[in-house]
Design a protein around this motif. Structure first.
Motif, PDB file in Angstrom:
ATOM      1  N   SER A  29      21.017 101.131  79.302  1.00  0.00           N
ATOM      2  CA  SER A  29      21.579 100.096  80.154  1.00  0.00           C
ATOM      3  C   SER A  29      22.957  99.686  79.636  1.00  0.00           C
ATOM      4  N   PHE A  30      23.514  98.627  80.227  1.00  0.00           N
ATOM      5  CA  PHE A  30      24.763  98.059  79.745  1.00  0.00           C
ATOM      6  C   PHE A  30      24.549  97.130  78.547  1.00  0.00           C
ATOM      7  N   ARG A  31      23.294  96.868  78.202  1.00  0.00           N
ATOM      8  CA  ARG A  31      23.027  95.997  77.053  1.00  0.00           C
ATOM      9  C   ARG A  31      23.438  96.675  75.753  1.00  0.00           C
ATOM     10  N   ARG A  32      23.904  95.855  74.807  1.00  0.00           N
ATOM     11  CA  ARG A  32      24.222  96.342  73.471  1.00  0.00           C
ATOM     12  C   ARG A  32      23.522  95.424  72.460  1.00  0.00           C
ATOM     13  N   TYR A  33      23.253  95.976  71.286  1.00  0.00           N
ATOM     14  CA  TYR A  33      22.512  95.226  70.280  1.00  0.00           C
ATOM     15  C   TYR A  33      23.226  95.315  68.934  1.00  0.00           C
ATOM     16  N   PHE A  34      23.200  94.192  68.215  1.00  0.00           N
ATOM     17  CA  PHE A  34      23.821  94.111  66.905  1.00  0.00           C
ATOM     18  C   PHE A  34      22.867  93.394  65.949  1.00  0.00           C
ATOM     19  N   ARG A  35      22.853  93.856  64.707  1.00  0.00           N
ATOM     20  CA  ARG A  35      22.072  93.166  63.677  1.00  0.00           C
ATOM     21  C   ARG A  35      22.972  92.148  62.995  1.00  0.00           C
ATOM     22  N   VAL A  36      22.465  90.933  62.843  1.00  0.00           N
ATOM     23  CA  VAL A  36      23.196  89.866  62.166  1.00  0.00           C
ATOM     24  C   VAL A  36      22.483  89.592  60.852  1.00  0.00           C
ATOM     25  N   GLN A  37      23.192  89.808  59.750  1.00  0.00           N
ATOM     26  CA  GLN A  37      22.614  89.635  58.411  1.00  0.00           C
ATOM     27  C   GLN A  37      23.329  88.487  57.711  1.00  0.00           C
ATOM     28  N   GLU A  38      22.556  87.496  57.304  1.00  0.00           N
ATOM     29  CA  GLU A  38      23.120  86.361  56.571  1.00  0.00           C
ATOM     30  C   GLU A  38      22.185  86.032  55.414  1.00  0.00           C
ATOM     31  N   GLY A  39      22.589  86.409  54.216  1.00  0.00           N
ATOM     32  CA  GLY A  39      21.731  86.205  53.064  1.00  0.00           C
ATOM     33  C   GLY A  39      20.452  87.005  53.197  1.00  0.00           C
ATOM     34  N   ASP A  40      19.322  86.323  53.081  1.00  0.00           N
ATOM     35  CA  ASP A  40      18.038  87.037  53.170  1.00  0.00           C
ATOM     36  C   ASP A  40      17.407  86.926  54.553  1.00  0.00           C
ATOM     37  N   GLN A  42      17.813  87.777  58.859  1.00  0.00           N
ATOM     38  CA  GLN A  42      18.510  88.616  59.814  1.00  0.00           C
ATOM     39  C   GLN A  42      17.953  88.391  61.207  1.00  0.00           C
ATOM     40  N   ALA A  43      18.769  88.715  62.193  1.00  0.00           N
ATOM     41  CA  ALA A  43      18.390  88.550  63.597  1.00  0.00           C
ATOM     42  C   ALA A  43      19.088  89.643  64.394  1.00  0.00           C
ATOM     43  N   ILE A  44      18.723  89.750  65.658  1.00  0.00           N
ATOM     44  CA  ILE A  44      19.352  90.699  66.575  1.00  0.00           C
ATOM     45  C   ILE A  44      20.145  89.924  67.621  1.00  0.00           C
ATOM     46  N   LEU A  45      21.388  90.322  67.792  1.00  0.00           N
ATOM     47  CA  LEU A  45      22.228  89.761  68.850  1.00  0.00           C
ATOM     48  C   LEU A  45      22.220  90.724  70.024  1.00  0.00           C
ATOM     49  N   MET A  46      21.714  90.260  71.150  1.00  0.00           N
ATOM     50  CA  MET A  46      21.751  91.049  72.387  1.00  0.00           C
ATOM     51  C   MET A  46      22.983  90.643  73.187  1.00  0.00           C
ATOM     52  N   ASP A  47      23.769  91.622  73.551  1.00  0.00           N
ATOM     53  CA  ASP A  47      24.910  91.408  74.428  1.00  0.00           C
ATOM     54  C   ASP A  47      24.543  91.977  75.790  1.00  0.00           C
ATOM     55  N   ALA A  48      24.237  91.096  76.732  1.00  0.00           N
ATOM     56  CA  ALA A  48      23.826  91.503  78.087  1.00  0.00           C
ATOM     57  C   ALA A  48      24.861  90.950  79.068  1.00  0.00           C
ATOM     58  N   PRO A  49      26.009  91.627  79.175  1.00  0.00           N
ATOM     59  CA  PRO A  49      27.161  91.040  79.883  1.00  0.00           C
ATOM     60  C   PRO A  49      26.960  90.937  81.386  1.00  0.00           C
ATOM     61  N   PRO A  50      27.152  89.727  81.932  1.00  0.00           N
ATOM     62  CA  PRO A  50      27.141  89.607  83.385  1.00  0.00           C
ATOM     63  C   PRO A  50      28.437  90.225  83.936  1.00  0.00           C
ATOM     64  N   PRO A  51      28.430  90.732  85.167  1.00  0.00           N
ATOM     65  CA  PRO A  51      27.323  90.720  86.129  1.00  0.00           C
ATOM     66  C   PRO A  51      26.377  91.917  85.993  1.00  0.00           C
ATOM     67  N   HIS A  52      26.658  92.813  85.045  1.00  0.00           N
ATOM     68  CA  HIS A  52      25.831  94.022  84.932  1.00  0.00           C
ATOM     69  C   HIS A  52      24.418  93.720  84.461  1.00  0.00           C
ATOM     70  N   GLU A  53      24.266  92.720  83.614  1.00  0.00           N
ATOM     71  CA  GLU A  53      22.975  92.398  83.025  1.00  0.00           C
ATOM     72  C   GLU A  53      22.686  90.910  83.163  1.00  0.00           C
ATOM     73  N   ASP A  54      21.401  90.583  83.232  1.00  0.00           N
ATOM     74  CA  ASP A  54      20.944  89.194  83.289  1.00  0.00           C
ATOM     75  C   ASP A  54      19.838  89.033  82.252  1.00  0.00           C
ATOM     76  N   PRO A  55      20.076  88.278  81.179  1.00  0.00           N
ATOM     77  CA  PRO A  55      19.055  88.185  80.127  1.00  0.00           C
ATOM     78  C   PRO A  55      17.875  87.286  80.467  1.00  0.00           C
ATOM     79  N   LYS A  56      17.935  86.557  81.573  1.00  0.00           N
ATOM     80  CA  LYS A  56      16.853  85.605  81.875  1.00  0.00           C
ATOM     81  C   LYS A  56      15.491  86.281  82.016  1.00  0.00           C
TER      82      LYS A  56
END
Length: 328
Positions: A29-40, A42-56
């Motif tokens: 899809s048009f979605r992209r994913y990034f890992r966010v690491q801060e100390g110990d 971590q989380a995943i950042l989903m980039d679901a850009p409108p109008p191509h994607e709707d994260p709801k």
């Protein structure tokens, strides 16, 4: 795979301003994913850009699954205007790679994924739209809209729709008590978590429909070979508590939905190549044709099988799709 320009401010606003951002594998899809690491942490950042994607829809399904006792990523933060979602990181221990490295675990893990489906099918369905006639037909038409033109085939598209209406009728009739259908339930969307649970991903397109759909998605995996023996064993495992008549009816619907899904995927993978330049998806087409041809052997699919024989003969199915010319 650079993060969006708004990512830094979004992360800072939600307490992750010092996090290091690195790309992780995406999907079709048009979605992209990034890992966010801060100390110990971590989380995943989903980039679901409108109008191509709707994260709801993803957020709503994640909350439905979590509230129902399944392991879906916790939503830490969201910005629906920018299409940014910060969510729980399930790590990198994915079912696909685990089985590549430890094939002796195959049967036990597949039993676990079947058990999860059985549990999902026992609870009230999610508040999402129905898998209806329009959706089923829209999906199979991807074959005549993308694959056939790519192969320069002049096919009877009207007869194609008529055949599918005929064979799908009993499936639609059986959906009077629908279940949640995640629609992309396969080995690359299942994470093996440290606590022994299965982490679920890629469920934003969920609908309510027939219980055979996610089962066939897992056992006729577009990206991983599942032996006929394992498929049969797991299908029998799912059907263990049904009488013979109910099991035979389910198997018929399973073959129909397998053919429907595999038809759709051939169209989608062709589109990803022709329209989006993602040529790596062509390597999956021989597997998709093998799976489709196996489904078409079921008597319930005779009208569709005859259409394929007339319009896309075997020698065409094995023919490579001409790649689009590159432009400077």
């Amino acid at each position: 795979m650079k993060p969006p320009a708004t990512a830094a401010d979004f992360l800072a606003m939600h307490g992750w301003g010092d996090g290091q951002i690195s790309p992780v594998a995406g999907d079709a899809s048009f979605r992209r994913y990034f890992r966010v690491q801060e100390g110990d942490r971590q989380a995943i950042l989903m980039d679901a850009p409108p109008p191509h994607e709707d994260p709801k829809p993803f957020i709503a399904m994640a909350e439905y699954l979590a509230n129902s006792g399944f392991a879906a990523p916790e939503i830490f933060a969201r910005d629906l205007t920018q299409g940014l979602v910060l969510l729980e990181d399930f790590g990198e221990h994915r079912m696909r790679e685990h089985l590549d490295q430890q094939p002796e675990d195959e049967e036990s893990i597949y039993r676990q994924v079947i058990d999860l489906l059985r549990e999902l099918h026992r609870i009230p369905a999610a508040p999402v739209p129905a898998y209806d006639w329009l959706q089923y037909l829209r999906e199979v038409n991807l074959l005549t809209e993308w694959y056939c033109p790519a192969q320069q085939l002049d096919v009877d598209a009207e007869a194609f729709v008529a055949c599918w209406k005929q064979v799908l009728a009993p499936v639609l009739a059986a959906q009077n008590n629908p279940v949640t259908v995640m629609r992309d339930y396969h080995a690359e969307n299942i994470m093996l978590l440290a606590d022994g649970r299965l982490g679920l991903l890629d469920f934003q397109d969920a609908l309510v429909g027939h219980p055979a759909y996610d089962l066939v998605s897992m056992l006729q995996d577009a990206r991983r070979d599942v032996s006929d023996e394992l498929e049969e064993k797991m299908l029998a495992y799912y059907l263990a508590d049904r009488n013979e008549e109910a099991a035979q009816e389910f198997r018929s619907h399973y073959a129909i939905l397998g053919a429907q899904r595999n038809t759709k995927i051939i169209g989608i993978f062709t589109r990803l190549c022709v329209r989006d330049g993602k040529q790596r998806y062509l390597e999956f087409l021989p597997r998709m044709w093998r799976l489709l041809e196996k489904d078409l052997q079921h008597p319930a699919l005779e009208p569709v099988a005859q259409w394929y024989a007339r319009n896309i003969p075997a020698e065409v199915r094995s023919r490579s799709i001409p790649l689009p010319e590159k432009t400077e």
